[in-house]
Design a protein around this motif. Structure first.
Motif, PDB file in Angstrom:
ATOM      1  N   SER A  59     -64.154 -99.116 -20.209  1.00 62.19           N
ATOM      2  CA  SER A  59     -62.976 -98.314 -19.902  1.00 62.19           C
ATOM      3  C   SER A  59     -63.343 -97.045 -19.155  1.00 62.19           C
ATOM      4  CB  SER A  59     -62.285 -97.910 -21.198  1.00 62.19           C
ATOM      5  OG  SER A  59     -63.048 -96.881 -21.810  1.00 62.19           O
ATOM      6  N   THR A  60     -62.310 -96.315 -18.762  1.00 64.18           N
ATOM      7  CA  THR A  60     -62.546 -95.057 -18.058  1.00 64.18           C
ATOM      8  C   THR A  60     -63.362 -94.080 -18.894  1.00 64.18           C
ATOM      9  OG1 THR A  60     -60.523 -95.307 -16.775  1.00 64.18           O
ATOM     10  CG2 THR A  60     -61.414 -93.078 -16.985  1.00 64.18           C
ATOM     11  N   THR A  61     -62.962 -93.876 -20.139  1.00 67.26           N
ATOM     12  CA  THR A  61     -63.671 -92.886 -20.958  1.00 67.26           C
ATOM     13  C   THR A  61     -65.086 -93.342 -21.286  1.00 67.26           C
ATOM     14  OG1 THR A  61     -61.570 -92.208 -21.910  1.00 67.26           O
ATOM     15  CG2 THR A  61     -63.551 -91.500 -23.059  1.00 67.26           C
ATOM     16  N   GLN A  62     -65.249 -94.603 -21.628  1.00 69.74           N
ATOM     17  CA  GLN A  62     -66.598 -95.110 -21.880  1.00 69.74           C
ATOM     18  C   GLN A  62     -67.471 -94.956 -20.646  1.00 69.74           C
ATOM     19  OE1 GLN A  62     -65.184 -98.906 -23.172  1.00 69.74           O
ATOM     20  NE2 GLN A  62     -65.860 -98.603 -25.278  1.00 69.74           N
ATOM     21  N   LYS A  63     -66.910 -95.298 -19.490  1.00 61.52           N
ATOM     22  CA  LYS A  63     -67.654 -95.175 -18.238  1.00 61.52           C
ATOM     23  C   LYS A  63     -68.084 -93.733 -18.007  1.00 61.52           C
ATOM     24  CE  LYS A  63     -65.182 -95.753 -14.547  1.00 61.52           C
ATOM     25  NZ  LYS A  63     -64.456 -96.427 -13.438  1.00 61.52           N
ATOM     26  N   MET A  64     -67.159 -92.801 -18.212  1.00 59.85           N
ATOM     27  CA  MET A  64     -67.479 -91.398 -17.982  1.00 59.85           C
ATOM     28  C   MET A  64     -68.501 -90.879 -18.987  1.00 59.85           C
ATOM     29  SD  MET A  64     -65.886 -90.712 -15.247  1.00 59.85           S
ATOM     30  CE  MET A  64     -66.372 -88.981 -15.206  1.00 59.85           C
ATOM     31  N   ILE A 134     -63.855 -82.137 -15.603  1.00 57.31           N
ATOM     32  CA  ILE A 134     -63.258 -83.465 -15.434  1.00 57.31           C
ATOM     33  C   ILE A 134     -62.605 -83.827 -16.763  1.00 57.31           C
ATOM     34  CG2 ILE A 134     -63.742 -85.885 -14.946  1.00 57.31           C
ATOM     35  CD1 ILE A 134     -66.406 -84.662 -13.575  1.00 57.31           C
ATOM     36  N   ILE A 135     -61.305 -84.108 -16.735  1.00 62.46           N
ATOM     37  CA  ILE A 135     -60.560 -84.331 -17.980  1.00 62.46           C
ATOM     38  C   ILE A 135     -60.075 -85.769 -18.086  1.00 62.46           C
ATOM     39  CG2 ILE A 135     -58.532 -83.694 -19.329  1.00 62.46           C
ATOM     40  CD1 ILE A 135     -58.655 -80.940 -18.307  1.00 62.46           C
ATOM     41  N   VAL A 136     -60.309 -86.360 -19.280  1.00 54.34           N
ATOM     42  CA  VAL A 136     -59.664 -87.608 -19.678  1.00 54.34           C
ATOM     43  C   VAL A 136     -59.041 -87.390 -21.045  1.00 54.34           C
ATOM     44  CG1 VAL A 136     -61.242 -89.088 -18.364  1.00 54.34           C
ATOM     45  CG2 VAL A 136     -61.778 -88.523 -20.727  1.00 54.34           C
ATOM     46  N   GLY A 137     -57.975 -88.142 -21.361  1.00 58.77           N
ATOM     47  CA  GLY A 137     -57.397 -88.031 -22.691  1.00 58.77           C
ATOM     48  C   GLY A 137     -55.885 -88.003 -22.693  1.00 58.77           C
ATOM     49  N   ILE A 138     -55.330 -87.503 -23.799  1.00 54.17           N
ATOM     50  CA  ILE A 138     -53.890 -87.546 -24.015  1.00 54.17           C
ATOM     51  C   ILE A 138     -53.415 -86.271 -24.712  1.00 54.17           C
ATOM     52  CG2 ILE A 138     -53.681 -90.049 -24.078  1.00 54.17           C
ATOM     53  CD1 ILE A 138     -54.055 -90.006 -27.030  1.00 54.17           C
ATOM     54  N   ILE A 160     -58.427 -84.039 -12.830  1.00 51.79           N
ATOM     55  CA  ILE A 160     -57.744 -84.893 -13.804  1.00 51.79           C
ATOM     56  C   ILE A 160     -57.859 -86.330 -13.321  1.00 51.79           C
ATOM     57  CG2 ILE A 160     -55.593 -85.380 -15.003  1.00 51.79           C
ATOM     58  CD1 ILE A 160     -54.747 -82.487 -14.227  1.00 51.79           C
ATOM     59  N   LEU A 161     -58.426 -87.193 -14.147  1.00 54.53           N
ATOM     60  CA  LEU A 161     -58.621 -88.588 -13.754  1.00 54.53           C
ATOM     61  C   LEU A 161     -57.362 -89.383 -14.033  1.00 54.53           C
ATOM     62  CD1 LEU A 161     -62.284 -89.306 -14.870  1.00 54.53           C
ATOM     63  CD2 LEU A 161     -61.407 -88.143 -12.829  1.00 54.53           C
ATOM     64  N   VAL A 162     -56.719 -89.843 -12.978  1.00 54.79           N
ATOM     65  CA  VAL A 162     -55.446 -90.537 -13.142  1.00 54.79           C
ATOM     66  C   VAL A 162     -55.626 -91.845 -13.907  1.00 54.79           C
ATOM     67  CG1 VAL A 162     -55.519 -91.836 -10.970  1.00 54.79           C
ATOM     68  CG2 VAL A 162     -53.307 -91.109 -11.911  1.00 54.79           C
ATOM     69  N   ASP A 163     -56.831 -92.427 -13.869  1.00 52.91           N
ATOM     70  CA  ASP A 163     -57.097 -93.649 -14.620  1.00 52.91           C
ATOM     71  C   ASP A 163     -57.627 -93.347 -16.016  1.00 52.91           C
ATOM     72  OD1 ASP A 163     -59.371 -92.633 -13.260  1.00 52.91           O
ATOM     73  OD2 ASP A 163     -60.407 -94.554 -13.345  1.00 52.91           O
ATOM     74  N   GLY A 164     -57.589 -92.069 -16.423  1.00 53.81           N
ATOM     75  CA  GLY A 164     -58.128 -91.705 -17.726  1.00 53.81           C
ATOM     76  C   GLY A 164     -57.227 -90.826 -18.560  1.00 53.81           C
ATOM     77  N   SER A 189     -59.820 -89.986  -9.278  1.00 54.52           N
ATOM     78  CA  SER A 189     -60.138 -91.176 -10.067  1.00 54.52           C
ATOM     79  C   SER A 189     -61.574 -91.082 -10.561  1.00 54.52           C
ATOM     80  CB  SER A 189     -59.965 -92.443  -9.229  1.00 54.52           C
ATOM     81  OG  SER A 189     -60.959 -92.491  -8.210  1.00 54.52           O
ATOM     82  N   SER A 190     -61.875 -91.874 -11.578  1.00 49.10           N
ATOM     83  CA  SER A 190     -63.219 -91.829 -12.160  1.00 49.10           C
ATOM     84  C   SER A 190     -64.283 -92.252 -11.140  1.00 49.10           C
ATOM     85  CB  SER A 190     -63.288 -92.729 -13.400  1.00 49.10           C
ATOM     86  OG  SER A 190     -62.917 -94.063 -13.094  1.00 49.10           O
ATOM     87  N   GLU A 191     -64.011 -93.283 -10.369  1.00 55.44           N
ATOM     88  CA  GLU A 191     -65.003 -93.743  -9.398  1.00 55.44           C
ATOM     89  C   GLU A 191     -65.255 -92.678  -8.336  1.00 55.44           C
ATOM     90  OE1 GLU A 191     -65.723 -97.394  -6.213  1.00 55.44           O
ATOM     91  OE2 GLU A 191     -64.351 -97.675  -7.909  1.00 55.44           O
ATOM     92  N   SER A 192     -64.191 -92.058  -7.866  1.00 51.17           N
ATOM     93  CA  SER A 192     -64.336 -91.035  -6.834  1.00 51.17           C
ATOM     94  C   SER A 192     -65.192 -89.867  -7.314  1.00 51.17           C
ATOM     95  CB  SER A 192     -62.953 -90.529  -6.413  1.00 51.17           C
ATOM     96  OG  SER A 192     -63.062 -89.490  -5.466  1.00 51.17           O
TER      97      SER A 192
END
Length: 216
Positions: A59-64, A134-138, A160-164, A189-192
């Motif tokens: 997932s996005t968070t695991q990847k990051m 770099i932020i991921v979450g809710i 802000i990662l739109v996929d995260g 995005s996370s990849e970018s």
């Protein structure tokens, strides 16, 4: 404080993991934040969401988090009222160790910028460079929004990662992202951001990060 330019490359990254907790498993696209729906189906997520946006082995968070470990990017983690809403999901726990994990804080504030975390960040006027956070979450429109505004106010750049990121109500995410972009955050995005941090195929972490991206 002068506004930091958005037309700059990521130079001083830090990863913020905002409130990805057990009680929020029913949130819109929650599996996308932390796990593969192929292996861990999540209740309350509509089947058409899974069909339109299939998840793979990471997932996005695991990847990051894996990339942060490889690149030794500082990581700051929060939970919201852990006693009632649970810890960070078990699927992420194995990635929450190591010297790059700078904080794992439980809070009642909606913003991640608690006194404990604020004291760990570069202070205005200290001569230390601002962070590229770099932020991921809710949730995007509450905790992610307030964290972003607090960081911008302190002179940091925010990605802000739109996929995260997600919200319980799917429409709230888009509204929040538009507001935060207007406020000065970078929506990406996370990849970018990962390849921007690497910057060069000759970087010693390139193969590991490229492998993480390919898994996704």
């Amino acid at each position: 404080m002068a506004t930091i330019s958005r037309a700059s490359r990521i130079r001083n990254p830090a990863l913020f993991i905002c409130d990805i907790q057990e009680k929020f498993r029913g949130i819109y696209e929650f599996p996308k934040l932390y796990e593969s729906t192929q292996h861990h189906p999540t209740p309350n997520i509509q089947v058409h969401h899974l069909t339109k946006q299939p998840q793979t082995s990471i997932s996005t968070t695991q990847k990051m988090l894996k990339a942060a470990s490889t690149l030794q990017i500082p990581v700051y983690i929060t939970t919201q009222n852990r006693a009632k809403l649970g810890t960070t999901v078990v699927e992420l726990q194995e990635h929450l160790n190591g010297p790059h994990i700078r904080a794992d804080v439980d809070k009642t504030l909606f913003s991640m910028i608690t006194p404990e975390i604020s004291n760990l960040l570069p202070q205005p006027g200290s001569g230390s460079p601002p962070l590229d956070v770099i932020i991921v979450g809710i949730e995007t429109h509450i905790c992610v929004t307030q964290t972003t505004l607090d960081l911008l106010e302190r002179g940091h750049r925010v990605y802000i990662l739109v996929d995260g990121v997600s919200s319980m109500n799917a429409e709230e995410r888009g509204i929040a992202l538009a507001r935060l972009r207007d406020a000065g955050a970078i929506v990406s995005s996370s990849e970018s951001v990962l390849f921007e941090i690497i910057g060069d195929a000759g970087h010693e972490g390139f193969r590991a990060v490229s492998g993480l991206v390919k898994e996704n």
